[in-house]
Motif scaffolding. Structure first.
Motif, PDB file in Angstrom:
ATOM      1  N   THR A 215     -42.880  13.090 -40.325  1.00 37.71           N
ATOM      2  CA  THR A 215     -44.028  12.984 -39.423  1.00 37.71           C
ATOM      3  C   THR A 215     -45.215  12.399 -40.168  1.00 37.71           C
ATOM      4  O   THR A 215     -45.446  12.710 -41.344  1.00 37.71           O
ATOM      5  CB  THR A 215     -44.413  14.371 -38.866  1.00 37.71           C
TER       6      THR A 215
ATOM      7  N   ILE B 155     -51.708   9.909 -37.555  1.00 47.00           N
ATOM      8  CA  ILE B 155     -52.422   8.666 -37.296  1.00 47.00           C
ATOM      9  C   ILE B 155     -53.870   9.026 -36.997  1.00 47.00           C
ATOM     10  O   ILE B 155     -54.152   9.722 -36.023  1.00 47.00           O
ATOM     11  CB  ILE B 155     -51.824   7.886 -36.111  1.00 47.00           C
TER      12      ILE B 155
ATOM     13  N   GLN C  58     -49.903  12.524 -33.938  1.00 44.91           N
ATOM     14  CA  GLN C  58     -48.778  12.551 -34.864  1.00 44.91           C
ATOM     15  C   GLN C  58     -47.617  11.742 -34.298  1.00 44.91           C
ATOM     16  O   GLN C  58     -47.386  11.738 -33.077  1.00 44.91           O
ATOM     17  CB  GLN C  58     -48.318  13.989 -35.136  1.00 44.91           C
ATOM     18  N   LEU C  59     -46.911  11.046 -35.186  1.00 45.40           N
ATOM     19  CA  LEU C  59     -45.733  10.274 -34.816  1.00 45.40           C
ATOM     20  C   LEU C  59     -44.568  10.698 -35.695  1.00 45.40           C
ATOM     21  O   LEU C  59     -44.741  10.944 -36.891  1.00 45.40           O
ATOM     22  CB  LEU C  59     -45.972   8.773 -35.007  1.00 45.40           C
ATOM     23  N   CYS C  60     -43.384  10.753 -35.115  1.00 41.52           N
ATOM     24  CA  CYS C  60     -42.167  10.969 -35.878  1.00 41.52           C
ATOM     25  C   CYS C  60     -41.601   9.598 -36.222  1.00 41.52           C
ATOM     26  O   CYS C  60     -41.330   8.788 -35.320  1.00 41.52           O
ATOM     27  CB  CYS C  60     -41.161  11.794 -35.081  1.00 41.52           C
ATOM     28  N   VAL C  61     -41.444   9.311 -37.517  1.00 42.29           N
ATOM     29  CA  VAL C  61     -41.015   7.994 -37.960  1.00 42.29           C
ATOM     30  C   VAL C  61     -39.857   8.140 -38.935  1.00 42.29           C
ATOM     31  O   VAL C  61     -39.475   9.249 -39.320  1.00 42.29           O
ATOM     32  CB  VAL C  61     -42.185   7.231 -38.629  1.00 42.29           C
TER      33      VAL C  61
ATOM     34  N   ASP D  61     -38.578   2.336 -40.904  1.00 41.80           N
ATOM     35  CA  ASP D  61     -39.413   1.711 -39.870  1.00 41.80           C
ATOM     36  C   ASP D  61     -40.354   0.691 -40.496  1.00 41.80           C
ATOM     37  O   ASP D  61     -40.972   0.951 -41.539  1.00 41.80           O
ATOM     38  CB  ASP D  61     -40.235   2.760 -39.131  1.00 41.80           C
TER      39      ASP D  61
ATOM     40  N   VAL E  52     -44.321   0.511 -36.039  1.00 48.45           N
ATOM     41  CA  VAL E  52     -45.235   1.636 -35.800  1.00 48.45           C
ATOM     42  C   VAL E  52     -46.412   1.184 -34.939  1.00 48.45           C
ATOM     43  O   VAL E  52     -46.835   1.882 -34.015  1.00 48.45           O
ATOM     44  CB  VAL E  52     -45.728   2.227 -37.132  1.00 48.45           C
TER      45      VAL E  52
ATOM     46  N   ARG F  92     -45.313   0.960 -31.323  1.00 51.36           N
ATOM     47  CA  ARG F  92     -45.244   2.270 -30.685  1.00 51.36           C
ATOM     48  C   ARG F  92     -46.637   2.756 -30.295  1.00 51.36           C
ATOM     49  O   ARG F  92     -46.816   3.379 -29.242  1.00 51.36           O
ATOM     50  CB  ARG F  92     -44.575   3.277 -31.619  1.00 51.36           C
ATOM     51  N   LEU F  93     -47.631   2.457 -31.133  1.00 55.53           N
ATOM     52  CA  LEU F  93     -49.005   2.846 -30.804  1.00 55.53           C
ATOM     53  C   LEU F  93     -49.506   2.081 -29.577  1.00 55.53           C
ATOM     54  O   LEU F  93     -50.229   2.630 -28.743  1.00 55.53           O
ATOM     55  CB  LEU F  93     -49.925   2.603 -31.997  1.00 55.53           C
TER      56      LEU F  93
ATOM     57  N   LEU G  85     -48.456   3.625 -26.513  1.00 61.71           N
ATOM     58  CA  LEU G  85     -49.225   4.838 -26.208  1.00 61.71           C
ATOM     59  C   LEU G  85     -50.654   4.508 -25.761  1.00 61.71           C
ATOM     60  O   LEU G  85     -51.473   5.413 -25.585  1.00 61.71           O
ATOM     61  CB  LEU G  85     -49.272   5.744 -27.440  1.00 61.71           C
TER      62      LEU G  85
END
Length: 245
Positions: A8, A11, A21-24, A28, A33, A36-37, A40
């Motif tokens: 994790t 960000i 928080q992101l699970c990566v 990656d 990343v 993915r942001l 969101l």
């Protein structure tokens, strides 16, 4: 094939101080990343780690992004499109500030706010205002060695140093003042003294005294690194406090 390592990341959005928080995975890409942001609802321009912008084509693992051995979650700082430049700059400066512990061998310690890129020369200039000494009268010691002015402290993982007052910049042995010889008391164990080495004074504590054929020497322990030196002649020393505390 080895399984990708999952972890994790925090960000942190510069300017607004929002956070998620992101699970990566360590495989990656930075660009993934960012994508993915965007999904969101964010518009990342840069992702920064330890003050440096991360390239889109590199993986997180190759850039050293991951939890520490103690399990601390890494933080990536996100600069979004439209963020105020001044706020982003202030946030970056805040991250770059560190605290350096300076132990004064004359007594006490100082916690000095410095930047990651500060050299020993800049630290001495900052210290001179606090301890009321000219910068060229200050020596900074680390692991028993004097640090040269061009060293960047945090590039060398130095977070604590000892401060020693020098007689003057570039003083030679011939220019050094006369030393204080042995005090009249018969036993000087426990007293503090300065030991002269190559024109510099290093502070130490007397462990024991030896008298042989009217010649007096002392065993001392240096305060900066704890090393012990045996049989030091008193002509190379000057006393600081007597009687000892």
């Amino acid at each position: 094939m080895s399984k990708d390592f999952e972890f994790t990341v925090d960000i942190v959005f510069l300017g607004s101080r929002r956070q998620l928080q992101l699970c990566v995975e360590d495989s990656d890409l930075v660009g993934d990343v960012k994508a993915r942001l965007r999904e969101l609802g964010h518009e990342p321009v840069k992702l920064l780690f330890h003050g440096s912008a991360l390239p889109d084509v590199r993986t997180l693992g190759s850039l050293g992004v991951g939890p520490t051995a103690e399990g601390v979650i890494p933080s990536l700082y996100c600069l979004e499109a439209g963020a105020e430049t001044s706020e982003a700059r202030v946030a970056k400066e805040d991250r770059e500030k560190r605290v350096l512990q300076v132990v004064n061998l004359s007594g006490g310690s100082i916690h000095l706010s410095v930047k990651e890129c500060d050299t020993v020369r800049l630290v001495k200039q900052s210290l001179s205002k606090t301890v009321s000494l000219p910068a060229d009268h200050i020596s900074l010691l680390y692991e028993g060695m004097e640090l040269t002015d061009d060293i960047v402290l945090f590039d060398n993982a130095i977070s604590s140093v000892f401060l020693l007052e020098r007689e003057s910049s570039g003083t030679s042995d011939a220019e050094l003042p006369a030393v204080n010889l042995v005090p009249s008391e018969p036993n000087i164990a426990g007293g503090l003294l300065d030991r002269r080495i190559d024109g510099l004074w290093f502070r130490a504590k007397v462990q024991r005294m030896h008298v042989l054929n009217e010649t007096c020497t002392v065993d001392i322990q240096y305060l900066d690194d704890g090393n012990v030196e045996l049989g030091v002649e008193l002509s190379e020393c000057r006393f600081l406090n007597w009687p000892p505390d």
